[in-house]
Design a protein around this motif. Sequence first.
Motif, PDB file in Angstrom:
ATOM      1  N   ARG A   1       5.677  36.240  34.963  1.00  0.00           N
ATOM      2  CA  ARG A   1       4.697  34.999  34.655  1.00  0.00           C
ATOM      3  C   ARG A   1       3.319  35.347  34.982  1.00  0.00           C
ATOM      4  NH1 ARG A   1       5.274  29.416  33.902  1.00  0.00           N
ATOM      5  NH2 ARG A   1       3.207  28.717  33.400  1.00  0.00           N
TER       6      ARG A   1
ATOM      7  N   SER B   1      -0.422  28.777  39.724  1.00  0.00           N
ATOM      8  CA  SER B   1      -1.145  29.634  38.484  1.00  0.00           C
ATOM      9  C   SER B   1      -2.570  29.882  39.130  1.00  0.00           C
ATOM     10  CB  SER B   1      -1.196  28.816  37.221  1.00  0.00           C
ATOM     11  OG  SER B   1      -2.013  29.524  36.316  1.00  0.00           O
TER      12      SER B   1
ATOM     13  N   TRP C   1       3.997  26.493  39.156  1.00  0.00           N
ATOM     14  CA  TRP C   1       4.985  26.999  38.008  1.00  0.00           C
ATOM     15  C   TRP C   1       6.374  26.417  38.049  1.00  0.00           C
ATOM     16  CZ3 TRP C   1       4.337  32.917  38.832  1.00  0.00           C
ATOM     17  CH2 TRP C   1       3.118  33.418  38.321  1.00  0.00           C
TER      18      TRP C   1
END
Length: 620
Positions: A540, A583, A590
């Motif tokens: 991610r 983030s 997230w």
Amino acid sequence: MAQHTSILILMLLLYSLSANSSFQPALVLEMAKILLENYCFPENLVGMQEAIQQAINSGEILQISDKKTLATVLTVGVQGALNDPRLTVSYEPNFVPVMTPVLPSLPKEQLTRLVRNSVKVDILENNTGYLRIDRIIGEETAAKLGSLLKDNIWDRVAHTSSLIFDLRYSTAGDLSGVPFIISFFSEPEPLIHIDTVYDRPSNTTRELWTMPTMMGERYGKKKDLIILTSKRTQGAAEAVAYTLKHLQRAIIVGERTSGGSIKVKKIRIARSDFYITVPVARSVSPITGQSWEVSGVVPDAIVLAEEALDHVHEIAAFHRELTPLIEGTGELLEKYYAIPEIALKVSNILLRKYAEGLYRSVVDFESLASHLTADLQETSGDHRLHVFYCDVEPESPHEVPKIPTAEEVGYIIDALFKTELLPGNVGYLRFDMMADIEVVKATGPQLVKFVWSKIVNTDALIIDMRYNTGGYSTAIPLLCSYFFDVEPLVHLYTVFDRTTTTMTEVMTVPQVRGQRYGSSKDVYILTSHITGSAAEVFTRTLKDLNRATIIGEPTIGGSLSSATYQIRDSVLYASIPNQVVLSAITGKVWSVSGVEPHVIARAMFQRLCSESSNCNFECA
């Protein structure tokens, strides 16, 4: 067409009969007529009479000499055609109908004796009531007996703290008495629609509802109610048990009930000595859309009927311990769950559900753990929350990682890493576990020499995380740093730790062992539905910073860090995620739904797609 075909099953059975009998086609036609006029599922009979007449006219229905054999074959045929085991055909030349007396017409003294013989009331220890009813009387009979029922039955159990309702020996009864019993265990408002009964001979539908008023005091819906059942429990008693179970008002303990019928008639076929037994009415619960008929009522705790009463005392004792367990689960959430506002909401919902009696169906620690897990996940939207039963204290999954010896390093590299140089100077790197930072540092020279050096000078790199279920997150900053330049340092993500209530910004590191891959060459990460935990954070992060193209399946949505906490002093434990990742770009948490790839593809058959001229290959 399907219904017409199913009816022909009966015809095919008739085709196969012996040729040496005196089979009468009129018998079968009359049986079909009875079914059409009385069977409680008329929609299943479409085309039946025409199919039978066609079979008779074809001349292919052969004769049967033995009448009992004919009855057996007709039974098999009609049950198979309509998929209903209650339909039976019998040959009974000496049958004498038994006339069941209509209870309301009996003298009051006789009714009183009948009720007293079929009802037993007792008060057990801990103010637990015991009520055994072997025959559920109808509304007319109840009205005739009036205060006798109130004074000798319902008022005697109304003030108990909990009630054992024994229906193990209840094999007969009147459906019109069901609303009274359900009303006794519910509140006056709102009224509850408890059953819909369709009667085929009269072609009428009747709805059963709880009663707004009733003689005497109600038991209400808050106190514990445990119903005992057996394989002999039948009819109206099944309707009571089924309704109270699915209203989540009672715990059912014992055996699956018999699966009887609302109303069954034995009807003579024309003037013959053949009879057909037909269910003429059907029940459909508005709560479930289904019925207890045929299939019976499945208990929450399945035990032999003769052992059910003993088992009840265990369940009752267990329920007295529920309050601290529900409260303790909420307290752990509020203290440790990574998102405080969700923790508070879920904790309050658990308490509300418990107060509303929605935990009555739990009968032991295993069923409570399952119930709590389902509620935690549903109300929070977080599938990582989990409650489990363990009679020994589970080991912590966060033990200090062991630094491998020089000999072990080689085995680790061979087991966890795979590298390959693909056409077009494309590198392929697969690794299946995220190691702790101390392990990475200790094995750094060997990793650089035997893994990293083989792919670092490629023009593009495929990182295969399809089999990586996670591991330690401590090495993620170092691993990410290989895909960025030395300067400036890059903000990768921020971690909020609920246990310490601290926010930590995670950055790339200024120094790495060996050569960096840099920030300009293409990187592709392959994912699957089992890619989890720290592997997801790595994936991610590179996706969020536009450093990699993600190809494959959405990842599992695991936890960066979870801990196991004992619920009070019980054998139940809660696994609770205590960290969230924010983030670096948006500052938002997230999602627990995992990493959504740029390109969705089956994990085992992913084709890499890119506008880059370097990406014209396929990965198995």
